[in-house]
Every structure is written in structure tokens, then in C-alpha cells.
Design an enzyme around this catalytic site. Structure first.
Site, PDB file in Angstrom:
ATOM      1  N   GLU A 273     -47.142  26.773  -0.405  1.00  0.00           N
ATOM      2  CA  GLU A 273     -47.169  28.170   0.021  1.00  0.00           C
ATOM      3  C   GLU A 273     -45.839  28.863  -0.268  1.00  0.00           C
ATOM      4  OE1 GLU A 273     -49.608  30.106   1.096  1.00  0.00           O
ATOM      5  OE2 GLU A 273     -51.073  28.484   1.001  1.00  0.00           O
TER       6      GLU A 273
ATOM      7  N   ASN B  18     -45.380  31.882  -2.885  1.00  0.00           N
ATOM      8  CA  ASN B  18     -44.846  33.173  -2.442  1.00  0.00           C
ATOM      9  C   ASN B  18     -43.721  33.643  -3.359  1.00  0.00           C
ATOM     10  OD1 ASN B  18     -46.487  33.771  -0.277  1.00  0.00           O
ATOM     11  ND2 ASN B  18     -44.987  33.226   1.283  1.00  0.00           N
TER      12      ASN B  18
ATOM     13  N   ARG C 185     -54.729  39.005  -2.186  1.00  0.00           N
ATOM     14  CA  ARG C 185     -53.856  38.066  -1.480  1.00  0.00           C
ATOM     15  C   ARG C 185     -54.193  38.133  -0.003  1.00  0.00           C
ATOM     16  NH1 ARG C 185     -51.623  34.484  -4.925  1.00  0.00           N
ATOM     17  NH2 ARG C 185     -51.398  35.553  -6.895  1.00  0.00           N
TER      18      ARG C 185
END
Length: 137
Positions: A45, A49, A103
Site C-alpha cells: 500500500e 501510494n 481509487r
């Protein structure tokens, strides 16, 4: 204490490499399958990002620093990208700056739920750094 540093291009294809490298580094702590999975998910993650949000117009670098001690792994993931204008807002579940790309806005929420400690620091126009820690039983 043991340390490692990786510097990678901010490309989505590097996410799996970082996840695997951090997991391999963590093996020295003899983690459970669940602890290892938690760290792999959080790292995925965090790197995703940075790839998606840090460098929207250009390519850049992501730095991953890990340190282990007797009962934890501490992972820092940083970039020199655009930064986050409002970190408080960014930490809210479902907040995303890229809704047009579908997203979910759950990256930080997922990271915080899988890790024991989490810190986010960012300066708009300067970059972002996530520091997270997982204790191993």
C-alpha cells in the site's frame, strides 16, 4: 539491530520487488505467517501510494529503509514527490485525490490497520514519509 536501504524508481512494477525484499529481510525475526502478511500488505500500500500520488507528472525515486531489532521491524518509505497538502484529510478513510481513476482512498487506513505503529509526515511540494512498525510475538 540490522538495517537495509533500497532506492527504487517509482514504477508500479517495483512494488512486488519491495514487498518481497522487505518480507525476506523480516524473516530474521521468525514472524508468523500473519505478521509477515500484514507487513507485506502495508508495504504494498505504501509503495503504491508513492507511485500513484508522489510523481503524477514525472518519474522519481522511492526510498525504503528497514531496521529490525529483537522483536520488531521498522519500515520507512519516502519520496521527494509533490507531497500531501492536508495530511489530516489524507488519513480519512475513502479520501482520494484521484477519484477519476477509481481509487478507493483506503491506503493509509489499510496500513494503519495492519501495523502496530504508523506516522505520516509530508510537506506539499517536498515529499512524503511513512514510518511504520510491526512487533513480532
Amino acid at each position: 539491530m540490522n538495517r537495509m536501504t533500497l532506492i527504487i524508481d517509482a514504477k508500479s512494477e517495483n512494488e512486488a520487488f519491495v514487498r518481497t525484499a522487505v518480507a525476506a529481510f523480516m524473516l530474521q525475526l521468525d514472524p508468523s505467517v500473519e505478521e509477515l502478511s500484514d507487513v507485506k500488505t502495508a508495504v504494498s500500500e505504501a509503495v503504491t501510494n508513492a507511485v500513484v500520488h508522489a510523481y503524477p507528472e514525472e518519474k522519481g525515486k522511492i526510498t525504503v529503509e528497514c531496521e529490525t531489532d529483537t522483536n520488531y521491524i521498522k519500515i520507512s518509505i519516502s519520496d521527494d514527490g509533490v507531497g500531501i497538502a492536508d495530511t489530516k484529510k489524507a488519513l480519512e478513510p475513502y479520501f482520494t485525490t484521484r477519484p477519476c481513476e477509481e481509487r478507493a482512498g483506503l491506503g493509509f487506513t489499510i496500513i494503519r490497520s495492519f501495523m502496530d505503529e504508523f506516522e505520516l509526515s509530508s510537506s506539499f511540494g517536498v515529499g512524503t514519509k511513512i514510518v511504520m512498525k510491526k512487533y513480532v510475538a
